[in-house]
Scaffold this motif. Structure first.
Motif, mmCIF file in Angstrom:
data_model
loop_
_atom_site.group_PDB
_atom_site.id
_atom_site.type_symbol
_atom_site.label_atom_id
_atom_site.label_comp_id
_atom_site.label_asym_id
_atom_site.label_seq_id
_atom_site.Cartn_x
_atom_site.Cartn_y
_atom_site.Cartn_z
ATOM 1 N N ALA A 42 -3.683 4.098 1.062
ATOM 2 C CA ALA A 42 -4.433 2.938 0.600
ATOM 3 C C ALA A 42 -3.689 1.671 1.006
ATOM 4 C CB ALA A 42 -4.624 2.969 -0.915
ATOM 5 N N ALA A 74 -2.208 -6.256 -9.949
ATOM 6 C CA ALA A 74 -2.804 -6.001 -8.639
ATOM 7 C C ALA A 74 -2.963 -7.275 -7.846
ATOM 8 C CB ALA A 74 -4.153 -5.330 -8.800
ATOM 9 N N SER A 130 -4.309 -9.332 -0.261
ATOM 10 C CA SER A 130 -4.589 -10.481 -1.114
ATOM 11 C C SER A 130 -4.833 -11.686 -0.222
ATOM 12 C CB SER A 130 -3.411 -10.753 -2.058
ATOM 13 O OG SER A 130 -3.172 -9.647 -2.897
ATOM 14 N N GLN A 151 -3.810 -2.583 0.167
ATOM 15 C CA GLN A 151 -4.363 -3.654 -0.657
ATOM 16 C C GLN A 151 -3.978 -5.002 -0.046
ATOM 17 O OE1 GLN A 151 -2.628 -4.315 -4.613
ATOM 18 N NE2 GLN A 151 -4.685 -4.280 -5.445
ATOM 19 N N ASP A 211 -8.656 -10.053 -3.725
ATOM 20 C CA ASP A 211 -8.037 -8.744 -3.517
ATOM 21 C C ASP A 211 -9.034 -7.757 -2.921
ATOM 22 O OD1 ASP A 211 -5.568 -9.492 -4.522
ATOM 23 O OD2 ASP A 211 -6.093 -8.970 -6.577
ATOM 24 N N GLY A 265 0.789 -1.213 0.000
ATOM 25 C CA GLY A 265 0.000 0.000 0.000
ATOM 26 C C GLY A 265 0.825 1.269 0.000
ATOM 27 N N THR A 269 -9.050 2.567 1.258
ATOM 28 C CA THR A 269 -8.425 3.869 1.070
ATOM 29 C C THR A 269 -9.099 4.926 1.936
ATOM 30 O OG1 THR A 269 -7.763 5.537 -0.567
ATOM 31 C CG2 THR A 269 -9.882 4.451 -0.925
ATOM 32 N N LEU A 325 -9.185 -3.539 -1.473
ATOM 33 C CA LEU A 325 -8.498 -2.255 -1.422
ATOM 34 C C LEU A 325 -9.218 -1.332 -0.451
ATOM 35 C CD1 LEU A 325 -6.222 -0.473 -2.703
ATOM 36 C CD2 LEU A 325 -8.001 0.422 -4.230
ATOM 37 N N HIS A 347 -3.432 0.602 -12.451
ATOM 38 C CA HIS A 347 -3.362 -0.148 -11.198
ATOM 39 C C HIS A 347 -4.142 0.599 -10.123
ATOM 40 C CE1 HIS A 347 -1.735 -2.077 -7.611
ATOM 41 N NE2 HIS A 347 -1.177 -2.998 -8.380
ATOM 42 N N PRO A 348 -4.909 -0.112 -9.271
ATOM 43 C CA PRO A 348 -5.696 0.570 -8.230
ATOM 44 C C PRO A 348 -4.877 1.508 -7.352
ATOM 45 C CG PRO A 348 -6.343 -1.736 -8.371
ATOM 46 C CD PRO A 348 -5.159 -1.572 -9.270
ATOM 47 N N LEU A 349 -3.676 1.115 -6.988
ATOM 48 C CA LEU A 349 -2.862 1.970 -6.134
ATOM 49 C C LEU A 349 -2.335 3.201 -6.871
ATOM 50 C CD1 LEU A 349 -0.844 -0.703 -4.112
ATOM 51 C CD2 LEU A 349 -2.713 0.727 -3.279
#
Length: 421
Positions: free
Chosen positions: A284, A420, A288, A286, A294, A157, A298, A296, A273-275
């Protein structure tokens, strides 16, 4: 505890301490209904009792002597003074007295948490620290829930809002690191001495705590891979963008065949990418999990109210729960952790004079040396300076040394996080 009142002491009355008082006052009715008792701040340790404060508080509550807090009849103490010394001695004395402790102090936990957790278990008191990681994001509570059924293969993160703000502004406005750092300091995002944030120490302390919770162990801080952002240039940011990537300070903890790996370093993320989408001073995390997949999370990772929110939630939680021993923390010696594997892909940023290095010569050397080149962006300017960004795999420290010595290039490499997962 009194039949009608929960007496709380504060160690520290700065930004977060003031936020704790404001939160308790604004939510007093809700907290009283939930707990069946009123929460009352009865003693607050400060450096200067005469200092003007953003929150109104009875002068009789303030003290500059820790012994006043220790001798008072507080049920719980909230520690938001920061630092390791003398904070560790204060927290230790409170636990030995049988007092519950809520702390937002990630440095204290990363450096002395193993001892404090053991001590809290011995004296059967709560040691709560949700606010120490990612401010208002309740990530530690989430982890405790999911660890009941899920195996967490990795956690990564953006754990520092100051550095994320700086990187966001550098990219969006094409400014230098020094220009944005100055603005961050003026806005109150960065301290006058910003090293803890910009050199990755703050994120490293938080990552250490996450690793202890997820894996029940961590590497010693000296063995965590840590690189900051203070040497990043506008050129690094720009060429990453040209290649379809964004640079973020990413903290990661995950399992390898050699043991757990912990790192905090500027990392290349695809812009999708989400981050990579987390901008400004937001944090944030993340996760797994083998069952849930996954996730996330934030939110604002720092500041008066987000951190105070986590502190007060911890306070309310422990008042409704019977004591249960905290899982022991431990550190694995460096020899047990095994050698860290090289990242499979990296961005290699090269800069130097065109007279000593041409793209064809550089590419020929790398390919002959067995380095795979997946993407390439080359820039020249009128001064005869070559700037190139290469997404590579198989690049070693030996290759970097040759690029510097034989080609006269400065080299800066960034790990690439492609997915991700």
């Amino acid at each position: 505890m009194s039949a009608d009142v929960i007496k709380v002491g504060l160690l520290g009355l700065g930004t977060v301490g003031g936020g704790v008082i404001k939160t308790i006052r604004s939510q007093q009715e809700k907290l009283s209904a939930r707990l069946g008792k009123r929460i009352e701040i009865v003693k607050a340790l400060v450096r200067d009792s005469e200092k003007e404060r953003a929150v109104q508080i009875d002068q009789a509550i303030l003290t500059t002597d820790f012994e006043d807090v220790l001798k008072s009849d507080v049920d719980i103490v909230v520690e938001v003074m920061g630092g390791v010394e003398p904070t560790y001695d204060y927290v230790r004395a409170l636990i030995e007295k049988g007092c519950h402790v809520v702390t937002a102090n990630k440095e204290l936990l990363a450096k002395r948490g193993t001892e404090l957790v053991e001590l809290a278990n011995q004296h059967e008191v709560h040691l709560a620290y949700e606010a120490s990681v990612a401010g208002g994001i309740p990530i530690l509570s989430v982890l405790r829930q999911f660890l009941r059924t899920n195996d967490i293969s990795g956690v990564r993160g953006i754990l520092n809002g100051t550095t994320n703000f700086i990187l966001t502004k550098m990219e969006a406005e094409q400014l230098s690191y020094q220009e944005v750092l100055k603005e961050a300091q003026e806005l109150g995002y960065a301290e006058a001495d910003p090293r803890s944030d910009v050199e990755g120490f703050d994120a490293m302390y938080k990552l250490y705590i996450l690793a202890q919770l997820v894996y029940g162990e961590s590497l010693p801080l000296a063995d965590v891979v840590r690189k900051g952002i203070s040497d990043l240039s506008a050129g690094h940011i720009h060429i990453a963008s040209e290649l379809g990537y964004r640079i973020k300070l990413i903290a990661q903890a995950y399992q390898t065949e050699q043991g757990i790996r912990l790192s905090v370093q500027p990392t290349m993320l695809p812009v999708v990418h989400p981050l990579a989408q987390i901008q400004d001073a937001f944090n944030a995390v993340q996760l797994s999990g083998n069952i849930v997949g996954d996730l996330l999370f934030t939110g604002r990772g720092a500041g008066e109210l987000p951190t105070a929110s986590a502190v007060v939630e911890d306070l309310a939680y422990l008042l409704t729960q019977p004591f249960a021993p905290h899982p022991a923390w431990k550190e694995i010696a460096a020899t047990q952790s095994g050698a860290l594997q090289e990242d499979q892909c990296s961005l290699c940023y090269l800069e130097g004079s065109c007279s000593s290095a041409t793209p064809d010569r550089v590419l020929h050397f790398l390919r002959t040396a067995g380095v795979s080149i997946h993407k390439l962006k080359v820039q020249f300017d009128l001064g005869g300076v070559l700037r190139a960004g290469l997404i590579t795999s198989g690049l070693t420290a030996e290759h970097e040394a040759v690029l510097e010595s034989d080609f006269g290039l400065s080299v800066r490499c960034f790990p690439v996080l492609e997915t991700a997962e």
